[in-house]
Each structure stands twice: as C-alpha cells, then as structure tokens.
Design an enzyme around this catalytic site. Structure first.
Site, PDB file in Angstrom:
ATOM      1  N   ASP A 291     -22.516   7.096  16.886  1.00 30.48           N
ATOM      2  CA  ASP A 291     -21.704   7.388  15.566  1.00 30.48           C
ATOM      3  C   ASP A 291     -20.346   7.744  16.188  1.00 30.48           C
ATOM      4  O   ASP A 291     -20.218   8.765  17.205  1.00 30.48           O
ATOM      5  CB  ASP A 291     -22.346   8.482  14.923  1.00 30.48           C
ATOM      6  CG  ASP A 291     -21.791   8.726  13.484  1.00 30.48           C
ATOM      7  OD1 ASP A 291     -22.705   8.460  12.426  1.00 30.48           O
ATOM      8  OD2 ASP A 291     -20.646   8.733  13.574  1.00 30.48           O
ATOM      9  N   ILE A 292     -19.343   7.224  15.515  1.00 30.67           N
ATOM     10  CA  ILE A 292     -17.953   7.631  16.106  1.00 30.67           C
ATOM     11  C   ILE A 292     -17.418   8.818  15.429  1.00 30.67           C
ATOM     12  O   ILE A 292     -16.467   9.489  15.984  1.00 30.67           O
ATOM     13  CB  ILE A 292     -17.021   6.327  15.848  1.00 30.67           C
ATOM     14  CG1 ILE A 292     -16.970   6.372  14.264  1.00 30.67           C
ATOM     15  CG2 ILE A 292     -17.183   5.417  16.611  1.00 30.67           C
ATOM     16  CD1 ILE A 292     -15.748   5.427  13.841  1.00 30.67           C
TER      17      ILE A 292
ATOM     18  N   GLN B  48     -24.332   9.133   0.833  1.00 29.58           N
ATOM     19  CA  GLN B  48     -24.374   8.049   1.766  1.00 29.58           C
ATOM     20  C   GLN B  48     -23.123   7.243   1.629  1.00 29.58           C
ATOM     21  O   GLN B  48     -22.423   7.029   0.569  1.00 29.58           O
ATOM     22  CB  GLN B  48     -25.481   6.848   1.226  1.00 29.58           C
ATOM     23  CG  GLN B  48     -25.688   5.757   2.377  1.00 29.58           C
ATOM     24  CD  GLN B  48     -26.454   4.638   1.699  1.00 29.58           C
ATOM     25  OE1 GLN B  48     -27.028   4.726   0.574  1.00 29.58           O
ATOM     26  NE2 GLN B  48     -26.551   3.504   2.453  1.00 29.58           N
TER      27      GLN B  48
ATOM     28  N   HIS C 146     -28.979   3.184   7.308  1.00 28.98           N
ATOM     29  CA  HIS C 146     -29.027   3.555   8.903  1.00 28.98           C
ATOM     30  C   HIS C 146     -29.740   4.755   8.894  1.00 28.98           C
ATOM     31  O   HIS C 146     -29.737   5.560   8.028  1.00 28.98           O
ATOM     32  CB  HIS C 146     -27.488   3.744   9.117  1.00 28.98           C
ATOM     33  CG  HIS C 146     -26.792   4.414   8.200  1.00 28.98           C
ATOM     34  ND1 HIS C 146     -26.065   4.161   7.202  1.00 28.98           N
ATOM     35  CD2 HIS C 146     -26.291   5.852   8.413  1.00 28.98           C
ATOM     36  CE1 HIS C 146     -25.528   4.885   6.560  1.00 28.98           C
ATOM     37  NE2 HIS C 146     -25.722   6.191   7.277  1.00 28.98           N
TER      38      HIS C 146
ATOM     39  N   HIS D 173     -29.929   8.175  11.178  1.00 29.00           N
ATOM     40  CA  HIS D 173     -29.099   8.941  11.885  1.00 29.00           C
ATOM     41  C   HIS D 173     -30.058   9.595  12.972  1.00 29.00           C
ATOM     42  O   HIS D 173     -31.323  10.110  12.592  1.00 29.00           O
ATOM     43  CB  HIS D 173     -28.518  10.061  11.494  1.00 29.00           C
ATOM     44  CG  HIS D 173     -27.366   9.788  10.611  1.00 29.00           C
ATOM     45  ND1 HIS D 173     -26.100   9.827  10.670  1.00 29.00           N
ATOM     46  CD2 HIS D 173     -27.426   9.460   9.351  1.00 29.00           C
ATOM     47  CE1 HIS D 173     -25.289   9.544   9.722  1.00 29.00           C
ATOM     48  NE2 HIS D 173     -25.936   9.121   8.670  1.00 29.00           N
TER      49      HIS D 173
HETATM   50  P1  5GP Z   1     -23.820   8.371   5.742  1.00 29.23           P
HETATM   51  O1  5GP Z   1     -23.110   9.452   5.066  1.00 29.23           O
HETATM   52  O2  5GP Z   1     -23.417   6.749   5.161  1.00 29.23           O
HETATM   53  O3  5GP Z   1     -25.364   8.562   6.181  1.00 29.23           O
HETATM   54  O4  5GP Z   1     -23.149   8.130   7.370  1.00 29.23           O
HETATM   55  C1  5GP Z   1     -22.437   7.041   7.536  1.00 29.23           C
HETATM   56  C2  5GP Z   1     -22.152   7.372   9.082  1.00 29.23           C
HETATM   57  O5  5GP Z   1     -21.496   6.102   9.691  1.00 29.23           O
HETATM   58  C3  5GP Z   1     -21.017   8.649   9.398  1.00 29.23           C
HETATM   59  O6  5GP Z   1     -22.032   9.305  10.321  1.00 29.23           O
HETATM   60  C4  5GP Z   1     -20.000   7.614  10.017  1.00 29.23           C
HETATM   61  O7  5GP Z   1     -19.346   8.459  11.193  1.00 29.23           O
HETATM   62  C5  5GP Z   1     -20.437   6.731  10.727  1.00 29.23           C
HETATM   63  N1  5GP Z   1     -19.639   5.517  10.614  1.00 29.23           N
HETATM   64  C6  5GP Z   1     -18.759   5.048   9.878  1.00 29.23           C
HETATM   65  N2  5GP Z   1     -17.990   4.124  10.177  1.00 29.23           N
HETATM   66  C7  5GP Z   1     -18.300   3.974  11.604  1.00 29.23           C
HETATM   67  C8  5GP Z   1     -18.001   2.906  12.522  1.00 29.23           C
HETATM   68  O8  5GP Z   1     -17.024   1.986  12.100  1.00 29.23           O
HETATM   69  N3  5GP Z   1     -18.519   2.823  13.616  1.00 29.23           N
HETATM   70  C9  5GP Z   1     -19.341   3.862  13.943  1.00 29.23           C
HETATM   71  N4  5GP Z   1     -19.847   3.810  15.046  1.00 29.23           N
HETATM   72  N5  5GP Z   1     -19.764   4.864  12.997  1.00 29.23           N
HETATM   73  C10 5GP Z   1     -19.541   4.872  11.996  1.00 29.23           C
END
Ligand code: 5GP
Ligand code: ZN
Length: 139
Positions: A30-31, A93, A99, A101
């Site tokens: 995750d970035i 989300q 995804h 984590h």
């Molecule tokens: P969510 O809130 O949807 O569960 O989390 C999305 C996750 O995707 C976040 O932790 C965010 O940092 C990660 N993320 C978003 N865009 C990118 C990307 O382009 N590359 C990577 N490696 N992680 C991403």
C-alpha cells in the site's frame, strides 16, 4: 476496467511494489501505509466488493493472504497482523476494486487504529432481533 486503478496495476499500466502473485491474485505494498509492511491482496479479475466477488477469487485471496502473512511474519517479526476489508462507501471503501488489507504491527509502533475500540455491552434483545433478521435473510 479502464478507470480502475487496481485493474491498471494488474495490467502493468500503473506501477506497484509487488509482493506475490498467482493466476488469480496479486499482492502489493500500500502506498499510504497505516504501518510498515501494509500490504494489499486483490483479485486480478475486477470485482467491487464482498457482494460481487467470485467465490473462487475470494477463496484464492484468503489462501494467498495466509502465504503473505507468513512472509510478513518472517520478514518483519510483527507482534500481530490485522486483516481488514471494507465494502461500500458507507464503510469508507475508497478503491472500488476488492482488496484485503494486511497491516502488521511491528515492535513499539503505535496501536493499529483499526483494532482499538471500546467494548460496551449491547442491548441483548436488540442483538437477538437483528441476528434473527440476518439469519432469516439467509434462509
Ligand atoms: P480502502 O479504503 O478502499 O479500503 O483503501 C484503499 C487503499 O488503497 C488505501 O490504503 C490506499 O492507500 C491504497 N491505494 C490507493 N491507490 C493506490 C495505488 O495507486 N497504489 C497502491 N499501492 N495503493 C493504493
Ligand atoms: Zn478493478
């Protein structure tokens, strides 16, 4: 899906720091890590959430997450790993491609915020009523 950032990563059109892949699954860093070693495990085939994902992909993600969790444990010696998965805007989300984590806690790093909440006893009648409604929806 052209507009989906994770589909673009799967196709190699956007970069990632890859940790693991097989024919159904990709895992990468995750970035915006919550903690060192924060890793995402995704299906290669686009599905938005837990309601939509193919059962075969769901199973593959959880089997892959076990491999990745073993690797995180070997590499980082964490005291624990949180596995977290959000579905829908209401649950915050942000990327609408399924995804999982994996968030390790290493050494004296701060508590993982997603794992800390107050335990307050609920209303047992309300809990039972809601459990019955969910069970009825499964029938
Ligand atoms: P969510 O809130 O949807 O569960 O989390 C999305 C996750 O995707 C976040 O932790 C965010 O940092 C990660 N993320 C978003 N865009 C990118 C990307 O382009 N590359 C990577 N490696 N992680 C991403
Ligand atoms: Zn996608």
């Amino acid at each position: 899906m052209e507009s989906c950032i994770f589909c673009r990563i799967v196709k190699g059109e956007s970069p990632c720091f890859k940790v693991y892949e097989n024919e159904r699954v990709l895992a990468f860093a995750d970035i915006n890590p919550i903690a060192e070693g924060h890793t995402l495990v995704i299906p290669k085939s686009h599905a938005e959430n837990l309601w939509d994902i193919l059962p075969e992909d769901l199973a593959a993600i959880h089997l892959a997450s076990q491999k990745v969790a073993h690797a995180i444990r070997t590499a980082l010696k964490p005291s624990g790993i949180a596995a977290l998965q959000l579905n829908g805007r209401g649950a915050n989300q942000m990327v609408m491609h399924y995804h999982l984590h994996l968030v390790p806690r290493v050494g004296q790093a701060p508590e993982l915020p997603i794992t800390v909440w107050d335990l307050k006893p609920g209303d047992m009648q309300a809990i039972e009523r809601t459990a019955r409604r969910i069970a009825a929806a499964l029938a």
